[in-house]
Structure formats: structure tokens, C-alpha cells
Design an enzyme around this catalytic site. Structure first.
Site, PDB file in Angstrom:
ATOM      1  N   SER A 164       1.522  -4.709  -6.492  1.00  0.00           N
ATOM      2  CA  SER A 164       2.840  -5.088  -5.940  1.00  0.00           C
ATOM      3  C   SER A 164       3.058  -6.579  -6.135  1.00  0.00           C
ATOM      4  O   SER A 164       2.107  -7.331  -6.404  1.00  0.00           O
ATOM      5  CB  SER A 164       2.823  -4.758  -4.448  1.00  0.00           C
ATOM      6  N   TYR A 189       0.722  -4.415   4.307  1.00  0.00           N
ATOM      7  CA  TYR A 189       0.969  -4.037   2.909  1.00  0.00           C
ATOM      8  C   TYR A 189       0.449  -5.138   1.971  1.00  0.00           C
ATOM      9  O   TYR A 189      -0.220  -4.860   0.969  1.00  0.00           O
ATOM     10  CB  TYR A 189       2.471  -3.815   2.741  1.00  0.00           C
TER      11      TYR A 189
HETATM   12  P1  NAP Z   1       7.517   6.376  -2.435  1.00  0.00           P
HETATM   13  O1  NAP Z   1       8.856   6.667  -3.001  1.00  0.00           O
HETATM   14  O2  NAP Z   1       7.405   6.180  -0.957  1.00  0.00           O
HETATM   15  O3  NAP Z   1       6.401   7.418  -2.926  1.00  0.00           O
HETATM   16  C1  NAP Z   1       5.060   7.300  -2.486  1.00  0.00           C
HETATM   17  C2  NAP Z   1       4.390   8.628  -2.673  1.00  0.00           C
HETATM   18  O4  NAP Z   1       3.057   8.562  -2.124  1.00  0.00           O
HETATM   19  C3  NAP Z   1       5.103   9.771  -1.957  1.00  0.00           C
HETATM   20  O5  NAP Z   1       5.143  10.887  -2.812  1.00  0.00           O
HETATM   21  C4  NAP Z   1       4.212  10.004  -0.755  1.00  0.00           C
HETATM   22  O6  NAP Z   1       4.227  11.318  -0.271  1.00  0.00           O
HETATM   23  C5  NAP Z   1       2.843   9.726  -1.348  1.00  0.00           C
HETATM   24  N1  NAP Z   1       1.838   9.527  -0.319  1.00  0.00           N
HETATM   25  C6  NAP Z   1       1.908   8.705   0.761  1.00  0.00           C
HETATM   26  N2  NAP Z   1       0.777   8.808   1.489  1.00  0.00           N
HETATM   27  C7  NAP Z   1      -0.020   9.698   0.843  1.00  0.00           C
HETATM   28  C8  NAP Z   1      -1.316  10.210   1.089  1.00  0.00           C
HETATM   29  N3  NAP Z   1      -2.041   9.830   2.152  1.00  0.00           N
HETATM   30  N4  NAP Z   1      -1.832  11.126   0.227  1.00  0.00           N
HETATM   31  C9  NAP Z   1      -1.122  11.534  -0.857  1.00  0.00           C
HETATM   32  N5  NAP Z   1       0.105  11.075  -1.143  1.00  0.00           N
HETATM   33  C10 NAP Z   1       0.658  10.166  -0.291  1.00  0.00           C
HETATM   34  O7  NAP Z   1       6.971   5.066  -3.087  1.00  0.00           O
HETATM   35  P2  NAP Z   1       7.315   4.394  -4.491  1.00  0.00           P
HETATM   36  O8  NAP Z   1       8.322   3.346  -4.235  1.00  0.00           O
HETATM   37  O9  NAP Z   1       7.512   5.388  -5.575  1.00  0.00           O
HETATM   38  O10 NAP Z   1       5.928   3.644  -4.669  1.00  0.00           O
HETATM   39  C11 NAP Z   1       4.822   4.156  -5.382  1.00  0.00           C
HETATM   40  C12 NAP Z   1       3.745   3.083  -5.395  1.00  0.00           C
HETATM   41  O11 NAP Z   1       4.286   1.890  -5.947  1.00  0.00           O
HETATM   42  C13 NAP Z   1       3.237   2.695  -4.004  1.00  0.00           C
HETATM   43  O12 NAP Z   1       1.861   2.395  -4.087  1.00  0.00           O
HETATM   44  C14 NAP Z   1       4.037   1.446  -3.680  1.00  0.00           C
HETATM   45  O13 NAP Z   1       3.403   0.618  -2.750  1.00  0.00           O
HETATM   46  C15 NAP Z   1       4.125   0.820  -5.045  1.00  0.00           C
HETATM   47  N6  NAP Z   1       5.200  -0.136  -5.238  1.00  0.00           N
HETATM   48  C16 NAP Z   1       6.515   0.213  -5.030  1.00  0.00           C
HETATM   49  C17 NAP Z   1       7.508  -0.727  -5.299  1.00  0.00           C
HETATM   50  C18 NAP Z   1       8.978  -0.449  -5.132  1.00  0.00           C
HETATM   51  O14 NAP Z   1       9.774  -1.393  -5.240  1.00  0.00           O
HETATM   52  N7  NAP Z   1       9.410   0.776  -4.876  1.00  0.00           N
HETATM   53  C19 NAP Z   1       7.155  -1.980  -5.747  1.00  0.00           C
HETATM   54  C20 NAP Z   1       5.810  -2.293  -5.923  1.00  0.00           C
HETATM   55  C21 NAP Z   1       4.855  -1.361  -5.674  1.00  0.00           C
HETATM   56  P3  NAP Z   1       5.181  11.766   0.992  1.00  0.00           P
HETATM   57  O15 NAP Z   1       6.556  11.442   0.638  1.00  0.00           O
HETATM   58  O16 NAP Z   1       4.891  13.206   1.085  1.00  0.00           O
HETATM   59  O17 NAP Z   1       4.676  10.961   2.159  1.00  0.00           O
HETATM   60  C1  GCO Z   2       9.202  -5.166   0.742  1.00  0.00           C
HETATM   61  C2  GCO Z   2       9.086  -4.200  -0.384  1.00  0.00           C
HETATM   62  C3  GCO Z   2       7.980  -4.559  -1.318  1.00  0.00           C
HETATM   63  C4  GCO Z   2       8.098  -3.727  -2.549  1.00  0.00           C
HETATM   64  C5  GCO Z   2       7.132  -3.969  -3.608  1.00  0.00           C
HETATM   65  C6  GCO Z   2       7.272  -5.311  -4.239  1.00  0.00           C
HETATM   66  O1  GCO Z   2       9.465  -4.721   1.856  1.00  0.00           O
HETATM   67  O2  GCO Z   2       9.124  -6.382   0.481  1.00  0.00           O
HETATM   68  O3  GCO Z   2       9.024  -2.900   0.043  1.00  0.00           O
HETATM   69  O4  GCO Z   2       6.765  -4.626  -0.699  1.00  0.00           O
HETATM   70  O5  GCO Z   2       8.096  -2.384  -2.257  1.00  0.00           O
HETATM   71  O6  GCO Z   2       5.818  -3.623  -3.275  1.00  0.00           O
HETATM   72  O7  GCO Z   2       6.489  -5.375  -5.366  1.00  0.00           O
END
Ligand code: NAP
Ligand code: GCO
Length: 266
Positions: free
Chosen positions: A147, A160
Site C-alpha cells: 500500500s 493498516y
Molecule cells: P476489498 O474490495 O475490500 O477486497 C478485499 C477482499 O479480501 C474481499 O474479497 C474480502 O472478503 C477478502 N478478505 C478479507 N478478509 C479475509 C480473510 N480473513 N480471509 C479471506 N479473505 C478475506 O479490497 P481491495 O480494495 O480490492 O483491496 C485488496 C488488497 O489491496 C488489500 O490487501 C488492500 O489493503 C490492498 N490495497 C487496496 C487499495 C485500494 O485503494 N483499494 C490500495 C492499496 C492496497 P469479504 O468481502 O468476504 O470480507
Molecule cells: C486510506 C485508504 C488507503 C488505501 C491504500 C493506499 O484510508 O487511506 O484506504 O489505505 O486503501 O491502501 O495505498
């Protein structure tokens, strides 16, 4: 081998955690397009079923398992089942993650622990479960979804940021311990991506104007937009493929330039 063949994932088995939708779904779909057999897990049956339906609608023959990635016994059982039903996992993408946006002094230790458990302990558990077979097979790729918070802090995301900063170091440590066994462990650090996880930060105001955080992110991103899940696919295919065989312990930030930029002048 031609350079394009080096990007091919033909014959590889890829496990993407938490990939029923969002970033995991896009990455798994991209790995499939590059030739891999895709396996995913989610914590709830309902989401596995929705994921299976979505992959099928996209013409992808994915296999889905219900598994809580924080539960070591459940992860070991799932990995054994995948090896038996699909084959040895060549590529692991630790994608499942949660966030709790709570000011630190109002956050309970239980909430803090839960975020660390899913975002840091679970990638350790999943990596530990797949590495022995990767060593026997003579190669393996582990991609940890990090992240901006692997590098930066901000109000309300202490757990986080602690977890994702830790995940960057777990990435370097897996590289350090297993690089010699031809295992590459790298991270992808997405910028701000449009997914359900960030939906609360993009909600329109009652008067139709942008959420202040939405405007803030656009001002902080040289690309002047939120990322799309598809933006992460090329980097994931690269890090999963032979094209990146000498890239190890690295976090590839896919952030539209956020980490390079001081932010728009007011
Ligand atoms: P999301 O839409 O919330 O999807 C996360 C997925 O992880 C969901 O399918 C969720 O399932 C699953 N999950 C959560 N807890 C779990 C567990 N204990 N066992 C198995 N599955 C589990 O998140 P996303 O935005 O696609 O993010 C995916 C990854 O990228 C995460 O690691 C997040 O921190 C990272 N990330 C996201 C962003 C962003 O801007 N969106 C940026 C940087 C990093 P349920 O829905 O069933 O709970
Ligand atoms: C926040 C966001 C971030 C992003 C992401 C950034 O609240 O600032 O949710 O943490 O999801 O991980 O890279």
C-alpha cells in the site's frame, strides 16, 4: 525464449487470496489471460459463489475455496486440497486485506490486532504454506499486496499502516531467506484504487460535490485520477512471470506517481 514468452504464465497455478471482487479479481483475471490456472479464496461462501459466477461470466474457469486466511489450519488444508485438485501453486498473491479507519486513541487493541492479523499475519501464514512445495518444484513467485501506507502514514489508519509497513519487510525477508531456492517475493503497492474498500472515501456529498478526500487524492496524484483495478494487472503479470526472475524483495508502487509528488500547490 522470446521476450513475450517470458511473460507467459502457461501451465502455472496461481492462488489469489480474497479475489471474489476488487483488486484480487482483476489480478486473478489478468493472470488467467496470461495463461495461468486461477484459484482464489474468500472468507464467505456467498462471496466465493459470487466470484465463481463473475469469473464464469468472463469466460474464466476459476476454482474457488472458502478460507479464512488468518486460520493457519484452514490455509494448510486449502493448500493441500489445491495441490491435489489443481497442482502445486507456482504463484501466490497475498491480496486479502481489511482496513479500519479509526483515530488511534479511539481504536481498541482488539481492532488493531484484527487488522494486523488479516493484513500481515495472514500473508506470513499463506507464504509459509506454499513455500515448501515451491522449493521442491524449484521455483515460486509470491506477490504481497502492499500500500501507500507501506511508506506513508495518515490520520486514522495506524493499524493498516503498521501492517502494510510490516508486509513490505516480510517481502524483503522472504526474498532474503528463499531467493537462493529460486523463489521471488515482491510487493505491489497500489495507490488509491476504486474498489469497495475505498468507496467511503469517494462518496458524493449531499450537494453532489466530491468528497473532500476524493479531491485531496486527485490533487496528490500526478495522474490526477484514482487508479482502476486494471492498472494493477500488467505489474502483477510481470512479477508472476519469468520476465522478473532477477527482481526480488522489491515493492513496485503503482500509484500514478503519488510517492514522487509533494502535492498540488494550493
Ligand atoms: P476489498 O474490495 O475490500 O477486497 C478485499 C477482499 O479480501 C474481499 O474479497 C474480502 O472478503 C477478502 N478478505 C478479507 N478478509 C479475509 C480473510 N480473513 N480471509 C479471506 N479473505 C478475506 O479490497 P481491495 O480494495 O480490492 O483491496 C485488496 C488488497 O489491496 C488489500 O490487501 C488492500 O489493503 C490492498 N490495497 C487496496 C487499495 C485500494 O485503494 N483499494 C490500495 C492499496 C492496497 P469479504 O468481502 O468476504 O470480507
Ligand atoms: C486510506 C485508504 C488507503 C488505501 C491504500 C493506499 O484510508 O487511506 O484506504 O489505505 O486503501 O491502501 O495505498
Amino acid at each position: 525464449m522470446s521476450i513475450l514468452n517470458k511473460f507467459s504464465l502457461e501451465g502455472k497455478v496461481a492462488l489469489v487470496t480474497g479475489a471474489s471482487y476488487g483488486i484480487g479479481y482483476a489480478i486473478a483475471s489478468g493472470l488467467h489471460e496470461a495463461g495461468a490456472k486461477v484459484v482464489f479464496c474468500d472468507i464467505k461462501q456467498e462471496f466465493v459463489d459470487k466470484g465463481l459466477a463473475a469469473y464464469a461470466a468472463d469466460g474464466i474457469d476459476a476454482k474457488g475455496y472458502v478460507c479464512d486466511v488468518t486460520d493457519e489450519d484452514a490455509v494448510n488444508a486449502m493448500v493441500a486440497k489445491i495441490e491435489e485438485e489443481v497442482g502445486v501453486i507456482d504463484i501466490l498473491v497475498n491480496n486479502a486485506g481489511i482496513i479500519k479507519r479509526i483515530p488511534m486513541c479511539e481504536m481498541s487493541a482488539a481492532d488493531f490486532r484484527q487488522v494486523i492479523d488479516v493484513d500481515l499475519n495472514a500473508p506470513f501464514i499463506c507464504a509459509k504454506a506454499v513455500i515448501p512445495s515451491m522449493i521442491k518444484k524449484g521455483h515460486g513467485k509470491i506477490i504481497n499486496i502492499c500500500s501507500m501506507m507501506s511508506e506513508l502514514g495518515r490520520e486514522t489508519v495506524s493499524a493498516y499502516a503498521a501492517a502494510k509497513g510490516g508486509l513490505k519487510m516480510l517481502t524483503r525477508n522472504i526474498c532474503s531467506e528463499y531467493g537462493e531456492m529460486n523463489i521471488q517475493c515482491n510487493g505491489i503497492g497500489p495507490g488509491y484504487i476504486e474498489t469497495p474498500q475505498t468507496a467511503p472515501l469517494r462518496e458524493r456529498q449531499a450537494d453532489g460535490s466530491r468528497h473532500p478526500f476524493d479531491a485531496f487524492i486527485i490533487g496528490k496524484t500526478p495522474a490526477a485520477r484514482w487508479g482502476k483495478t486494471e492498472d494493477l494487472v500488467g505489474p502483477a503479470v510481470f512479477l508472476a512471470s519469468d520476465a522478473s526472475d532477477f527482481v526480488n524483495g522489491h515493492v513496485l508502487y503503482v500509484d500514478g506517481g503519488i510517492l514522487a509528488y509533494i502535492g498540488k500547490q494550493p
